[in-house]
Design a protein around this motif. Structure first.
Motif, mmCIF file in Angstrom:
data_model
loop_
_atom_site.group_PDB
_atom_site.id
_atom_site.type_symbol
_atom_site.label_atom_id
_atom_site.label_comp_id
_atom_site.label_asym_id
_atom_site.label_seq_id
_atom_site.Cartn_x
_atom_site.Cartn_y
_atom_site.Cartn_z
ATOM 1 N N VAL A 115 0.866 -1.172 0.000
ATOM 2 C CA VAL A 115 0.000 0.000 0.000
ATOM 3 C C VAL A 115 0.903 1.223 0.000
ATOM 4 N N LYS A 116 0.911 1.953 -1.113
ATOM 5 C CA LYS A 116 1.791 3.120 -1.252
ATOM 6 C C LYS A 116 1.205 4.344 -0.574
ATOM 7 N N SER A 117 -0.126 4.505 -0.662
ATOM 8 C CA SER A 117 -0.829 5.592 0.028
ATOM 9 C C SER A 117 -2.267 5.142 0.227
ATOM 10 N N VAL A 159 -1.982 1.215 -4.729
ATOM 11 C CA VAL A 159 -1.527 -0.081 -4.232
ATOM 12 C C VAL A 159 -0.810 -0.841 -5.348
ATOM 13 N N THR A 160 0.309 -1.501 -4.981
ATOM 14 C CA THR A 160 1.015 -2.385 -5.901
ATOM 15 C C THR A 160 0.717 -3.827 -5.520
ATOM 16 N N PHE A 161 0.284 -4.597 -6.508
ATOM 17 C CA PHE A 161 -0.045 -6.007 -6.318
ATOM 18 C C PHE A 161 0.948 -6.865 -7.086
ATOM 19 N N ASN A 162 1.336 -7.985 -6.492
ATOM 20 C CA ASN A 162 2.173 -8.974 -7.150
ATOM 21 C C ASN A 162 1.403 -10.288 -7.174
ATOM 22 N N LEU A 163 1.020 -10.696 -8.384
ATOM 23 C CA LEU A 163 0.228 -11.913 -8.587
ATOM 24 C C LEU A 163 1.076 -12.983 -9.238
ATOM 25 N N SER A 215 3.272 -7.874 -11.825
ATOM 26 C CA SER A 215 3.270 -6.784 -10.854
ATOM 27 C C SER A 215 2.605 -5.575 -11.499
ATOM 28 N N TYR A 216 1.705 -4.936 -10.746
ATOM 29 C CA TYR A 216 1.045 -3.746 -11.265
ATOM 30 C C TYR A 216 0.601 -2.850 -10.113
ATOM 31 N N THR A 217 0.496 -1.559 -10.405
ATOM 32 C CA THR A 217 0.053 -0.571 -9.425
ATOM 33 C C THR A 217 -1.226 0.062 -9.945
ATOM 34 N N ILE A 218 -2.228 0.154 -9.065
ATOM 35 C CA ILE A 218 -3.487 0.785 -9.431
ATOM 36 C C ILE A 218 -3.827 1.893 -8.443
ATOM 37 N N LYS A 219 -4.574 2.856 -8.943
ATOM 38 C CA LYS A 219 -5.097 3.933 -8.105
ATOM 39 C C LYS A 219 -6.573 3.643 -7.907
ATOM 40 N N LEU A 220 -6.979 3.572 -6.645
ATOM 41 C CA LEU A 220 -8.349 3.230 -6.287
ATOM 42 C C LEU A 220 -9.084 4.446 -5.754
ATOM 43 N N ALA A 221 -10.365 4.535 -6.076
ATOM 44 C CA ALA A 221 -11.228 5.599 -5.568
ATOM 45 C C ALA A 221 -12.399 4.948 -4.840
ATOM 46 N N ASN A 222 -12.649 5.410 -3.612
ATOM 47 C CA ASN A 222 -13.690 4.813 -2.775
ATOM 48 C C ASN A 222 -14.900 5.715 -2.629
ATOM 49 N N LYS A 223 -16.062 5.093 -2.684
ATOM 50 C CA LYS A 223 -17.311 5.699 -2.224
ATOM 51 C C LYS A 223 -17.748 4.770 -1.108
ATOM 52 N N PRO A 224 -17.430 5.124 0.159
ATOM 53 C CA PRO A 224 -17.604 4.193 1.271
ATOM 54 C C PRO A 224 -18.924 3.419 1.256
ATOM 55 N N SER A 251 -7.985 2.304 -11.630
ATOM 56 C CA SER A 251 -7.361 2.395 -12.950
ATOM 57 C C SER A 251 -5.868 2.132 -12.793
ATOM 58 N N LEU A 252 -5.281 1.629 -13.844
ATOM 59 C CA LEU A 252 -3.870 1.256 -13.837
ATOM 60 C C LEU A 252 -2.978 2.488 -13.793
ATOM 61 N N VAL A 253 -1.992 2.449 -12.901
ATOM 62 C CA VAL A 253 -0.946 3.471 -12.856
ATOM 63 C C VAL A 253 0.248 2.963 -13.660
ATOM 64 N N SER A 254 0.685 1.736 -13.368
ATOM 65 C CA SER A 254 1.797 1.122 -14.091
ATOM 66 C C SER A 254 1.723 -0.388 -13.916
ATOM 67 N N GLY A 255 2.365 -1.091 -14.835
ATOM 68 C CA GLY A 255 2.382 -2.542 -14.731
ATOM 69 C C GLY A 255 3.394 -3.135 -15.678
ATOM 70 N N ASP A 256 4.045 -4.214 -15.256
ATOM 71 C CA ASP A 256 5.063 -4.812 -16.099
ATOM 72 C C ASP A 256 4.476 -5.555 -17.294
ATOM 73 N N MET A 257 3.245 -6.037 -17.190
ATOM 74 C CA MET A 257 2.631 -6.763 -18.301
ATOM 75 C C MET A 257 1.295 -6.180 -18.741
ATOM 76 N N MET A 258 0.792 -5.164 -18.040
ATOM 77 C CA MET A 258 -0.545 -4.657 -18.333
ATOM 78 C C MET A 258 -0.507 -3.286 -18.989
#
Length: 142
Positions: free
Chosen positions: A39-41, A49-53, A60-69, A76-83
């Motif tokens: 969890v980066k922030s 968040v960066t996930f390693n599957l 490995s990929y990093t996504i930016k998440l937006a919450n409506k509680p 949406s994707l920020v960066s990813g080695d294969m995506m």
């Protein structure tokens, strides 16, 4: 590019399902193939968040998440080695002790190799129902 959307009703309250979704650091405990999470922030409004599957190979990929509680988590994707693309959304509808859960996902992998389209389809069509059930089981345990 592969896209999928699935809606199911689970016998779990919406607030617990939402808690399972935003508990990113514990995904390796209940999401099949999830090796690690960083969890980066994080705030009430979302997270990066960066996930390693470990699927067919390690991804490995990093996504930016937006919450409506308690009702929606989108990403949406920020960066990813294969995506190239990884966009999606959980939508939760409280049904009074049960939750209608809609999971939408759009994935496109980088590069070209034989069978790439099939890998994308497997990621969204096969893993989607399994992931929904894993989150419902986790939510029920909270």
């Amino acid at each position: 590019m592969a896209r999928a959307e699935r809606t199911e009703i689970f016998d779990v309250p919406a607030d617990k399902f939402y808690q399972a979704i935003v508990d990113y650091k514990n995904y390796p405990q209940f999401v099949d193939g999830m090796k690690s999470v960083e969890v980066k922030s994080e705030s009430a409004d979302g997270a990066t968040v960066t996930f390693n599957l470990n699927l067919i190979k390690e991804i490995s990929y990093t996504i930016k998440l937006a919450n409506k509680p308690h009702s929606e988590v989108s990403w949406s994707l920020v960066s990813g080695d294969m995506m190239k693309i990884n966009n999606g959304k959980w939508t939760l509808k409280d049904l009074g002790g049960k939750t209608e859960v809609t999971y939408s996902l759009e994935v496109e992998l980088k590069g070209f190799m034989p069978g790439l389209g099939m890998i994308e389809k497997t990621l969204v069509n096969t893993n989607l129902p399994l992931n929904m059930k894993a989150f419902a089981k986790r939510a029920a345990s909270l």
